[in-house]
Design a protein around this motif. Sequence first.
Motif, PDB file in Angstrom:
ATOM      1  N   PRO A 608       0.790  -1.239   0.000  1.00  0.00           N
ATOM      2  CA  PRO A 608       0.000   0.000   0.000  1.00  0.00           C
ATOM      3  C   PRO A 608       0.822   1.290   0.000  1.00  0.00           C
ATOM      4  O   PRO A 608       0.331   2.322  -0.449  1.00  0.00           O
ATOM      5  CB  PRO A 608      -0.817  -0.112   1.292  1.00  0.00           C
ATOM      6  CG  PRO A 608       0.030  -0.930   2.203  1.00  0.00           C
ATOM      7  CD  PRO A 608       0.786  -1.886   1.337  1.00  0.00           C
ATOM      8  N   ASP A 609       2.064   1.261   0.492  1.00  0.00           N
ATOM      9  CA  ASP A 609       2.760   2.516   0.792  1.00  0.00           C
ATOM     10  C   ASP A 609       4.030   2.771  -0.011  1.00  0.00           C
ATOM     11  O   ASP A 609       4.648   3.813   0.155  1.00  0.00           O
ATOM     12  CB  ASP A 609       3.122   2.575   2.281  1.00  0.00           C
ATOM     13  CG  ASP A 609       1.883   2.576   3.162  1.00  0.00           C
ATOM     14  OD1 ASP A 609       0.889   3.200   2.766  1.00  0.00           O
ATOM     15  OD2 ASP A 609       1.907   1.936   4.228  1.00  0.00           O
ATOM     16  N   THR A 610       4.445   1.836  -0.866  1.00  0.00           N
ATOM     17  CA  THR A 610       5.662   2.061  -1.630  1.00  0.00           C
ATOM     18  C   THR A 610       5.452   1.675  -3.083  1.00  0.00           C
ATOM     19  O   THR A 610       4.453   1.052  -3.441  1.00  0.00           O
ATOM     20  CB  THR A 610       6.842   1.231  -1.079  1.00  0.00           C
ATOM     21  OG1 THR A 610       6.715  -0.119  -1.532  1.00  0.00           O
ATOM     22  CG2 THR A 610       6.890   1.238   0.423  1.00  0.00           C
ATOM     23  N   THR A 611       6.397   2.041  -3.929  1.00  0.00           N
ATOM     24  CA  THR A 611       6.396   1.591  -5.316  1.00  0.00           C
ATOM     25  C   THR A 611       7.528   0.595  -5.552  1.00  0.00           C
ATOM     26  O   THR A 611       7.987   0.419  -6.670  1.00  0.00           O
ATOM     27  CB  THR A 611       6.537   2.790  -6.270  1.00  0.00           C
ATOM     28  OG1 THR A 611       7.713   3.541  -5.909  1.00  0.00           O
ATOM     29  CG2 THR A 611       5.318   3.666  -6.229  1.00  0.00           C
ATOM     30  N   LEU A 612       7.980  -0.059  -4.481  1.00  0.00           N
ATOM     31  CA  LEU A 612       8.944  -1.129  -4.630  1.00  0.00           C
ATOM     32  C   LEU A 612       8.322  -2.235  -5.478  1.00  0.00           C
ATOM     33  O   LEU A 612       7.173  -2.619  -5.258  1.00  0.00           O
ATOM     34  CB  LEU A 612       9.324  -1.676  -3.254  1.00  0.00           C
ATOM     35  CG  LEU A 612      10.526  -2.620  -3.195  1.00  0.00           C
ATOM     36  CD1 LEU A 612      11.794  -1.905  -3.669  1.00  0.00           C
ATOM     37  CD2 LEU A 612      10.725  -3.138  -1.767  1.00  0.00           C
ATOM     38  N   PHE A 613       9.059  -2.713  -6.454  1.00  0.00           N
ATOM     39  CA  PHE A 613       8.602  -3.691  -7.447  1.00  0.00           C
ATOM     40  C   PHE A 613       7.665  -3.074  -8.482  1.00  0.00           C
ATOM     41  O   PHE A 613       7.099  -3.795  -9.297  1.00  0.00           O
ATOM     42  CB  PHE A 613       7.891  -4.896  -6.809  1.00  0.00           C
ATOM     43  CG  PHE A 613       8.641  -5.564  -5.709  1.00  0.00           C
ATOM     44  CD1 PHE A 613       9.931  -6.011  -5.917  1.00  0.00           C
ATOM     45  CD2 PHE A 613       8.070  -5.745  -4.467  1.00  0.00           C
ATOM     46  CE1 PHE A 613      10.628  -6.641  -4.908  1.00  0.00           C
ATOM     47  CE2 PHE A 613       8.764  -6.380  -3.450  1.00  0.00           C
ATOM     48  CZ  PHE A 613      10.059  -6.815  -3.663  1.00  0.00           C
ATOM     49  N   ARG A 614       7.464  -1.781  -8.462  1.00  0.00           N
ATOM     50  CA  ARG A 614       6.538  -1.145  -9.396  1.00  0.00           C
ATOM     51  C   ARG A 614       7.109   0.153  -9.929  1.00  0.00           C
ATOM     52  O   ARG A 614       7.971   0.770  -9.307  1.00  0.00           O
ATOM     53  CB  ARG A 614       5.197  -0.842  -8.697  1.00  0.00           C
ATOM     54  CG  ARG A 614       4.349  -2.051  -8.407  1.00  0.00           C
ATOM     55  CD  ARG A 614       3.344  -1.780  -7.305  1.00  0.00           C
ATOM     56  NE  ARG A 614       3.990  -1.776  -6.000  1.00  0.00           N
ATOM     57  CZ  ARG A 614       3.401  -1.428  -4.872  1.00  0.00           C
ATOM     58  NH1 ARG A 614       2.152  -1.030  -4.885  1.00  0.00           N
ATOM     59  NH2 ARG A 614       4.053  -1.455  -3.732  1.00  0.00           N
ATOM     60  N   HIS A 615       6.637   0.566 -11.105  1.00  0.00           N
ATOM     61  CA  HIS A 615       6.945   1.882 -11.646  1.00  0.00           C
ATOM     62  C   HIS A 615       5.859   2.858 -11.206  1.00  0.00           C
ATOM     63  O   HIS A 615       4.793   2.454 -10.736  1.00  0.00           O
ATOM     64  CB  HIS A 615       6.995   1.849 -13.170  1.00  0.00           C
ATOM     65  CG  HIS A 615       8.168   1.102 -13.727  1.00  0.00           C
ATOM     66  ND1 HIS A 615       9.428   1.206 -13.204  1.00  0.00           N
ATOM     67  CD2 HIS A 615       8.260   0.245 -14.784  1.00  0.00           C
ATOM     68  CE1 HIS A 615      10.263   0.454 -13.903  1.00  0.00           C
ATOM     69  NE2 HIS A 615       9.572  -0.153 -14.863  1.00  0.00           N
ATOM     70  N   ALA A 616       6.132   4.142 -11.406  1.00  0.00           N
ATOM     71  CA  ALA A 616       5.126   5.177 -11.117  1.00  0.00           C
ATOM     72  C   ALA A 616       5.232   6.248 -12.198  1.00  0.00           C
ATOM     73  O   ALA A 616       5.836   7.301 -11.997  1.00  0.00           O
ATOM     74  CB  ALA A 616       5.344   5.773  -9.734  1.00  0.00           C
ATOM     75  N   SER A 617       4.643   5.965 -13.347  1.00  0.00           N
ATOM     76  CA  SER A 617       4.741   6.874 -14.492  1.00  0.00           C
ATOM     77  C   SER A 617       3.710   7.983 -14.414  1.00  0.00           C
ATOM     78  O   SER A 617       2.647   7.836 -13.803  1.00  0.00           O
ATOM     79  CB  SER A 617       4.559   6.101 -15.802  1.00  0.00           C
ATOM     80  OG  SER A 617       5.631   5.252 -16.050  1.00  0.00           O
ATOM     81  N   THR A 618       4.042   9.094 -15.049  1.00  0.00           N
ATOM     82  CA  THR A 618       3.099  10.176 -15.327  1.00  0.00           C
ATOM     83  C   THR A 618       3.207  10.493 -16.804  1.00  0.00           C
ATOM     84  O   THR A 618       4.124  10.011 -17.492  1.00  0.00           O
ATOM     85  CB  THR A 618       3.431  11.425 -14.497  1.00  0.00           C
ATOM     86  OG1 THR A 618       4.724  11.916 -14.897  1.00  0.00           O
ATOM     87  CG2 THR A 618       3.439  11.116 -13.004  1.00  0.00           C
ATOM     88  N   CYS A 619       2.299  11.305 -17.304  1.00  0.00           N
ATOM     89  CA  CYS A 619       2.360  11.658 -18.722  1.00  0.00           C
ATOM     90  C   CYS A 619       3.662  12.386 -19.049  1.00  0.00           C
ATOM     91  O   CYS A 619       4.188  12.270 -20.151  1.00  0.00           O
ATOM     92  CB  CYS A 619       1.156  12.510 -19.102  1.00  0.00           C
ATOM     93  SG  CYS A 619       0.987  12.793 -20.888  1.00  0.00           S
ATOM     94  N   ALA A 620       4.190  13.112 -18.095  1.00  0.00           N
ATOM     95  CA  ALA A 620       5.436  13.849 -18.320  1.00  0.00           C
ATOM     96  C   ALA A 620       6.663  12.955 -18.186  1.00  0.00           C
ATOM     97  O   ALA A 620       7.755  13.345 -18.623  1.00  0.00           O
ATOM     98  CB  ALA A 620       5.540  15.016 -17.346  1.00  0.00           C
ATOM     99  N   ALA A 621       6.515  11.793 -17.606  1.00  0.00           N
ATOM    100  CA  ALA A 621       7.658  10.894 -17.402  1.00  0.00           C
ATOM    101  C   ALA A 621       7.171   9.456 -17.467  1.00  0.00           C
ATOM    102  O   ALA A 621       6.851   8.846 -16.448  1.00  0.00           O
ATOM    103  CB  ALA A 621       8.333  11.171 -16.064  1.00  0.00           C
ATOM    104  N   VAL A 622       7.101   8.920 -18.691  1.00  0.00           N
ATOM    105  CA  VAL A 622       6.662   7.547 -18.894  1.00  0.00           C
ATOM    106  C   VAL A 622       7.871   6.635 -18.750  1.00  0.00           C
ATOM    107  O   VAL A 622       8.827   6.722 -19.533  1.00  0.00           O
ATOM    108  CB  VAL A 622       6.017   7.374 -20.282  1.00  0.00           C
ATOM    109  CG1 VAL A 622       5.495   5.947 -20.438  1.00  0.00           C
ATOM    110  CG2 VAL A 622       4.894   8.378 -20.479  1.00  0.00           C
ATOM    111  N   GLN A 623       7.834   5.741 -17.759  1.00  0.00           N
ATOM    112  CA  GLN A 623       9.004   4.938 -17.423  1.00  0.00           C
ATOM    113  C   GLN A 623       9.441   4.019 -18.558  1.00  0.00           C
ATOM    114  O   GLN A 623      10.631   3.813 -18.773  1.00  0.00           O
ATOM    115  CB  GLN A 623       8.713   4.095 -16.176  1.00  0.00           C
ATOM    116  CG  GLN A 623       8.397   4.899 -14.937  1.00  0.00           C
ATOM    117  CD  GLN A 623       9.610   5.648 -14.408  1.00  0.00           C
ATOM    118  OE1 GLN A 623      10.717   5.120 -14.412  1.00  0.00           O
ATOM    119  NE2 GLN A 623       9.407   6.870 -13.972  1.00  0.00           N
ATOM    120  N   SER A 624       8.502   3.473 -19.292  1.00  0.00           N
ATOM    121  CA  SER A 624       8.840   2.468 -20.307  1.00  0.00           C
ATOM    122  C   SER A 624       9.031   3.057 -21.696  1.00  0.00           C
ATOM    123  O   SER A 624       9.335   2.321 -22.635  1.00  0.00           O
ATOM    124  CB  SER A 624       7.745   1.399 -20.364  1.00  0.00           C
ATOM    125  OG  SER A 624       7.587   0.783 -19.109  1.00  0.00           O
ATOM    126  N   ALA A 625       8.851   4.368 -21.861  1.00  0.00           N
ATOM    127  CA  ALA A 625       8.989   5.001 -23.169  1.00  0.00           C
ATOM    128  C   ALA A 625      10.442   5.426 -23.398  1.00  0.00           C
ATOM    129  O   ALA A 625      11.104   5.925 -22.489  1.00  0.00           O
ATOM    130  CB  ALA A 625       8.072   6.206 -23.280  1.00  0.00           C
TER     131      ALA A 625
END
Length: 770
Positions: A608-625
Amino acid sequence: MHSVTKRSIAPIYGWLLALLIPIFAVQVALTTPIEEHAFDAAAFHIWRGVVFSQARAEGILYPRWVTPINAGLGGPLFNFYSPLAYYLMDGLHWIGLPHPLSWRVLVALALLAASMGMFALGLALFRRVDFALVAAACFTYSPFLLRDFFERGAPQGIAIALYPWLLWALFRLVERPSGAKVALAAIFWAAIVLMHNLSAALLLPIIGIFGLYLLLKNGWRALWLILLVLVLGLSLSAFHVLSFLADSKYVQLNAASQDPTVQPALNPVALSDLLAWPAIFDTGVDNNATGSSIGLLHVLIVVAGLGIAVVLWWRKRIAEAVLVGGASLWALAMIWLHLDNATPFWVAFPGLNILQFRVRLLNTFGLIAAIGIGYLLGQIPARRWRSCLIAIVIALFIGMQIPSLYPQLLHQYAQFPPAPTVEDARIWAVKNGVPGLTLTTTKELLPVWRALAYFSDEEVARVAAAPIENLPDGAHVVESEWHSEQWHLQLESSVPFEAVLHLLYFPGWVATVNGQPQPLTPVQTTGYTHISLPAGTVTLDLRYEGTSAQHAGDLISLAALVLIVILIVVWRPNDISLKTEIVQLEPRWWVPLGIVVLLILKAAWIDPDTTLFRHASTCAAVQSASVQSAVQFGDIALCGYSVSGTVLHPGDPFRMTLYWQLDEAAQSPSYSFVHLLGSAFNPATNNPLWGQQDKQNPGTLPTTLWLPGKLYQDTYDFRLPTNTPPGDYQIEIGWTTPTSKRIAPKIVSASPVLSVSTLDALLVSGITVR
């Protein structure tokens, strides 16, 4: 005394660890609404369970025909879909669990069964608890199995979880035959068939390889024992299988593979996708997916299996060499069948379209890798550090799949009420554009007499309004009552007439008019049921009594059950006790305690509280692009994109992944396209188009289901023609409305490779063909 206690606890300790191995996935299954985020579960299986339970509540032992589906016209749904998953859901529903929760419990139990079954099989094959635990982790955390549970949501995963139990039962049977062991193996085989018949068929090659291993190990008795189990198990399931095979001529099963998207020949899988690293979900993306990855560790083990087979053969362990080598070769053949260069094979055998997707061939991949890893570990010399290596390998199998154990980051296809009913199913169907509540993907289970594929709102209303399509003027229904397999009508008519009933015609229905038998016939096009009715007061009764194939299947299953009971009673094992030494683990209670602590840490803090093991993309910063962008197509923003390569050659595959975001909820759908444009004309298209893919569901979803503020990854694949001339090319990206009007793009942030064409499309330059 202390050592004796440890020896007595050691076997229990191994089973305890096997029970804890799947706990990270089990926790997800029980605490997350996985049924709402898995397409098949959300669209089909929960609602099928509801309909099945309603029919069971009416006292029907096996509801082959159910009334609520197909606009209330009914259909032979469970005559053709393996029913065991729905029986289990109904059992859990009977003790008070709503159907969504019963599905979660069923998945959790299947995960436990997968681990325990592979552990049991590993003990039988390897005689070592540590190797068996590694095999359990390898199998339980195989990507295909987890994808079936959490992303697809299908009984197929439950059938796969039973695979090792069947092989274990066969091993024990051949080792020391008895009637009880024949019964156990036959029941496991029947359970797989009744859970997902296609998964049972895909297991047959592995049963053949395993049977050859048992034959080489134990002699010819293994062959007839295995054949006895297969025949007996198939006979147990004959009440479903025989009617499925014999009655399939009455429904449109071929329709299931008519859509080009479900034809294996037209949908190869790239090797890079099969060998991809585990997917990492993104909290900013609504349509996360695990892809088609087999699992890098699993592939490496299968490849190593060929070398292991050579070593085993050299050491005169012929049976084990055949098992590992044969299974590894089969797995590698399955990988090849996914690739584009295997397409001629699929074209040559169109009957294999029944698979729909090539990735179904991965059903047994986790099982093969799990067997291979046990024999691989057996070739490592006993060293003090081997136990540490085994712990690391188990952690790797689990840890590599942790990022995909966030099904709440998948698209939410449905939101079930606390206790769904058939009426809720109808409401859901209308809301999602399938007012007839078909509970199937296509029209494959509609009787052959119905030419219409779908049920319109107007037809649904007519069926709901009256049980008869064509009541004469002045005639009226006095009394009507219908259940899943029974109709009762009383009507009055001043004239005789040829009644058209709001019931899909299917063999097995019988009718009486005023107590006298009356034949039923189909109405072409609509598929409704026709019957001749006299004038006056008429009592019409219809009962679904089943087809001759269904009756024969029931008798065969009953006979098989009686035979199993006789075998258990009269065939006792011989007095020779085969005790084999199993290398146990020394009980260390901090290990299970540590697993539980990690589970609590993951559930209470990491999830619930971290993005460990996960990405956190926004439109301004797409992690996989690989390229960030800012382009508006009306309310749709292109936030970034990636291409498979900027230097291509004729015949090369090309992939482009786009990342979209919707500013406001879409009121009507929009369609997307990606084209490859050159300066020379393509003789095949008579224009500069050298590659394309157009989509009505970009990112696999209609844009009307997109959530504003969420990112949607949208992948386009096509192959360059072999006659593509060298030169500079551009990628054309665009959107159209349902009226085929293009939506003009607007570049918000300037980029040297982006421009807008005069045809209202975005152009991406910098692509070269050599």
